[in-house]
Design a protein around this motif. Structure first.
Motif, PDB file in Angstrom:
ATOM      1  N   GLN A 100      22.693  24.910  69.928  1.00 29.76           N
ATOM      2  CA  GLN A 100      21.316  24.509  70.199  1.00 29.76           C
ATOM      3  C   GLN A 100      20.892  24.909  71.617  1.00 29.76           C
ATOM      4  O   GLN A 100      19.742  25.297  71.843  1.00 29.76           O
ATOM      5  CB  GLN A 100      21.167  22.988  70.016  1.00 29.76           C
ATOM      6  N   ALA A 101      21.823  24.826  72.568  1.00 26.68           N
ATOM      7  CA  ALA A 101      21.512  25.226  73.946  1.00 26.68           C
ATOM      8  C   ALA A 101      21.216  26.718  74.018  1.00 26.68           C
ATOM      9  O   ALA A 101      20.319  27.153  74.756  1.00 26.68           O
ATOM     10  CB  ALA A 101      22.682  24.874  74.863  1.00 26.68           C
ATOM     11  N   PHE A 102      21.950  27.515  73.234  1.00 30.13           N
ATOM     12  CA  PHE A 102      21.685  28.953  73.189  1.00 30.13           C
ATOM     13  C   PHE A 102      20.293  29.229  72.640  1.00 30.13           C
ATOM     14  O   PHE A 102      19.525  30.021  73.206  1.00 30.13           O
ATOM     15  CB  PHE A 102      22.737  29.670  72.343  1.00 30.13           C
ATOM     16  N   LEU A 103      19.956  28.577  71.526  1.00 28.75           N
ATOM     17  CA  LEU A 103      18.656  28.804  70.905  1.00 28.75           C
ATOM     18  C   LEU A 103      17.521  28.349  71.833  1.00 28.75           C
ATOM     19  O   LEU A 103      16.482  29.020  71.935  1.00 28.75           O
ATOM     20  CB  LEU A 103      18.579  28.055  69.575  1.00 28.75           C
ATOM     21  N   ALA A 104      17.735  27.239  72.542  1.00 30.03           N
ATOM     22  CA  ALA A 104      16.722  26.754  73.476  1.00 30.03           C
ATOM     23  C   ALA A 104      16.535  27.727  74.629  1.00 30.03           C
ATOM     24  O   ALA A 104      15.397  27.975  75.083  1.00 30.03           O
ATOM     25  CB  ALA A 104      17.117  25.375  74.006  1.00 30.03           C
ATOM     26  N   ALA A 105      17.644  28.305  75.087  1.00 30.36           N
ATOM     27  CA  ALA A 105      17.565  29.287  76.180  1.00 30.36           C
ATOM     28  C   ALA A 105      16.817  30.532  75.740  1.00 30.36           C
ATOM     29  O   ALA A 105      16.054  31.128  76.528  1.00 30.36           O
ATOM     30  CB  ALA A 105      18.974  29.648  76.650  1.00 30.36           C
ATOM     31  N   ILE A 118      14.473  30.596  73.419  1.00 29.70           N
ATOM     32  CA  ILE A 118      13.057  30.231  73.324  1.00 29.70           C
ATOM     33  C   ILE A 118      12.407  30.259  74.705  1.00 29.70           C
ATOM     34  O   ILE A 118      11.304  30.806  74.878  1.00 29.70           O
ATOM     35  CB  ILE A 118      12.904  28.825  72.690  1.00 29.70           C
ATOM     36  N   ASP A 119      13.096  29.701  75.687  1.00 24.85           N
ATOM     37  CA  ASP A 119      12.564  29.698  77.063  1.00 24.85           C
ATOM     38  C   ASP A 119      12.362  31.122  77.576  1.00 24.85           C
ATOM     39  O   ASP A 119      11.358  31.423  78.227  1.00 24.85           O
ATOM     40  CB  ASP A 119      13.515  28.944  77.990  1.00 24.85           C
ATOM     41  N   LYS A 120      13.326  31.973  77.267  1.00 23.92           N
ATOM     42  CA  LYS A 120      13.260  33.353  77.734  1.00 23.92           C
ATOM     43  C   LYS A 120      12.087  34.099  77.101  1.00 23.92           C
ATOM     44  O   LYS A 120      11.355  34.839  77.768  1.00 23.92           O
ATOM     45  CB  LYS A 120      14.579  34.062  77.411  1.00 23.92           C
ATOM     46  N   PRO A 165       4.226  33.999  77.958  1.00 25.35           N
ATOM     47  CA  PRO A 165       3.022  33.387  77.371  1.00 25.35           C
ATOM     48  C   PRO A 165       2.764  31.965  77.890  1.00 25.35           C
ATOM     49  O   PRO A 165       1.611  31.526  77.933  1.00 25.35           O
ATOM     50  CB  PRO A 165       3.290  33.397  75.866  1.00 25.35           C
ATOM     51  N   GLN A 166       3.826  31.233  78.287  1.00 25.51           N
ATOM     52  CA  GLN A 166       3.624  29.892  78.838  1.00 25.51           C
ATOM     53  C   GLN A 166       2.846  29.970  80.150  1.00 25.51           C
ATOM     54  O   GLN A 166       1.935  29.161  80.392  1.00 25.51           O
ATOM     55  CB  GLN A 166       4.981  29.201  79.077  1.00 25.51           C
ATOM     56  N   GLU A 197       7.506  32.145  68.186  1.00 29.21           N
ATOM     57  CA  GLU A 197       8.806  32.317  68.829  1.00 29.21           C
ATOM     58  C   GLU A 197       9.685  31.087  68.610  1.00 29.21           C
ATOM     59  O   GLU A 197      10.886  31.214  68.348  1.00 29.21           O
ATOM     60  CB  GLU A 197       8.624  32.568  70.328  1.00 29.21           C
ATOM     61  N   GLN A 198       9.098  29.912  68.694  1.00 25.44           N
ATOM     62  CA  GLN A 198       9.866  28.689  68.469  1.00 25.44           C
ATOM     63  C   GLN A 198      10.361  28.619  67.029  1.00 25.44           C
ATOM     64  O   GLN A 198      11.500  28.199  66.772  1.00 25.44           O
ATOM     65  CB  GLN A 198       8.996  27.474  68.799  1.00 25.44           C
ATOM     66  N   HIS A 199       9.506  29.015  66.094  1.00 21.47           N
ATOM     67  CA  HIS A 199       9.907  29.031  64.676  1.00 21.47           C
ATOM     68  C   HIS A 199      11.025  30.052  64.430  1.00 21.47           C
ATOM     69  O   HIS A 199      11.964  29.794  63.673  1.00 21.47           O
ATOM     70  CB  HIS A 199       8.685  29.368  63.814  1.00 21.47           C
TER      71      HIS A 199
END
Length: 453
Positions: free
Chosen positions: A14-19, A21-23, A28-29, A54-56
């Protein structure tokens, strides 16, 4: 690695996937914040939709399905890669087994313990390599790929919300990290070497691959040595009077070769990290120097023979030129002393080599003069049944005899060179050469040299 739990592994995923998403959503943020400040609601809606996509995309089931079904087929992993030989090569990569030991004195990939694994293929699939290299436990240096390769119990059910789907994804990941090559595949861009087997015209076809992981470890080691803060500080302080001076490392004679041109990622992931740069150590033929040692054969009666004359020919020619001059002043005498020292140095050097390179007792079956045996074979005195030799060696007379024999040899060289003047070189010159050798013996003993011990 045994202490890794399922919760710990799932948290790492989950930490990898969150990283990721942040990247992906960072640009766009930033644009979204600016659009909100400008009250550009149309832009805000557009950016929010982009962020949601991207989150999806990086939701567990979605990304893992894409990674297991697509990325695993688009990336090839290995420690030795085909594209390192040529970027257009489509040959196989292999993951080298480093557990096999090499013979002593041989270096290879087995000598490194590397956590790296290279990958190449579709650049869009490289996030799979980043996933494999994500840390589960950084303190223990455990990565996701380490657990997948051994089917660790902690990874069960971690790749999808349904266990059966997760097991299917897990199998795809394992297959990509443990490739089983049924039939080796090469390419026209690869090189080939034919290794002869016996005399039956049979050959092994050897196809060299690029040791990508080994080269990357070497590249990192060199960079850490050259560009570490400690080394840079020591180097910058060398001209500062008030700074503490410490040793620093300077590497010379290193060449750089570029692989992949402007797109090293086409070669491999590790090559991309290096910017395509590869360090080359000097690989030049050795510079051979003529061997100046003087060897004796069993029939030699003395070290002071024609072979010694040959090895001292340059110094002897210099001495002959000085003798031919009609002057006899301080400069001439000093020059002659220098030439004599050169000759004596060669004699002592040859004696030292014989003493240290020959097996103790070698002189027993030689026709060598007894005093020279005492000089050139000192360790013979330590052998059994050599008490008489030891007693003779403990006497100081043999050193005086060596000086006499040197003087005889040198006088003979001069008399043969100046045959018309040979009667002019008699006792006075003989005494002088003998005196020089005696002084050299005493000086050698004072300096603790073992040549006349």
């Amino acid at each position: 690695m045994k202490n890794i739990t399922q919760e710990q592994f799932k948290s790492a995923v989950q930490a990898f996937l969150a990283a990721q998403i942040d990247k992906k959503t960072e640009p766009p943020q930033k644009q979204l914040i600016k659009a909100q400040e400008n009250q550009d609601y149309e832009k805000v809606a557009e950016l929010q939709e982009k962020i949601q996509k991207e989150q999806h995309k990086f939701q567990l089931d979605n990304w893992m399905k894409n990674a297991a079904e697509r990325y695993t087929n688009q990336l090839t992993f290995g420690t030795h890669i085909s594209k390192g030989i040529h970027p257009d090569s489509k040959g196989d990569n292999i993951i080298f087994n480093t557990e096999r030991e090499l013979p002593k004195g041989i270096l290879g990939s087995q000598n490194i313990q590397s956590e790296h694994l290279d990958a190449n293929g579709n650049a869009a699939a490289l996030p799979l390599a980043a996933f494999y290299n994500w840390f589960v436990d950084e303190d223990e240096n455990v990565k996701i790929k380490d657990l997948i390769k051994i089917s660790h119990p902690a990874i069960e059910g971690a790749f999808a919300s349904e266990k059966e789907v997760s097991d299917s994804f897990q199998q795809s990941f394992e297959n990509s990290l443990n490739p089983k090559i049924k039939e080796s595949k090469t390419h026209e861009r690869n090189k080939q070497m034919l290794f002869a087997l016996g005399s039956d015209n049979n050959y092994h076809c050897i196809i060299p691959l690029y040791p990508s992981v080994l080269i990357h470890e070497f590249y990192q080691t060199l960079n850490n040595l050259r560009y570490s803060e400690e080394n840079k500080t020591a180097r910058n302080n060398r001209f500062k009077k008030t700074a503490e001076h410490k040793p620093y490392l300077s590497l010379s004679d290193i060449a750089v070769t570029q692989l992949g041109g402007t797109k090293p990622q086409n070669v491999s992931q590790l090559m991309s990290k290096q910017g395509g740069r590869n360090y080359l150590l000097p690989s030049m033929p050795p510079i051979f120097k003529s061997h100046q040692s003087l060897r004796l054969n069993p029939y030699s009666e003395s070290l002071f023979n024609k072979h010694l004359t040959y090895h001292c020919r340059e110094s002897l020619n210099s001495l002959f030129k000085l003798i031919q001059t009609n002057y006899n002043n301080v400069n001439i005498r000093d020059a002659r002393k220098t030439v004599l020292d050169s000759i004596l140095y060669k004699v002592i050097t040859f004696a030292f080599e014989i003493q240290n390179n020959e097996t103790p007792g070698w002189s027993i079956n030689y026709n060598l003069n007894h005093h020279e045996k005492l000089w050139l074979d000192p360790q013979r005195a330590d052998l059994e049944d050599q008490e008489s030799f030891k007693q003779d060696r403990e006497s100081k007379n043999w050193r005086d005899e060596i000086a006499v024999r040197f003087a005889n040899w040198l006088n003979t060289q001069i008399q043969q060179k100046f045959k018309q003047l040979k009667h002019d070189f008699g006792d006075a010159e003989h005494i002088e050469w003998q005196k020089e050798m005696t002084e050299m013996i005493k000086e050698s003993q004072r300096l603790g040299k073992e040549v006349f011990a």
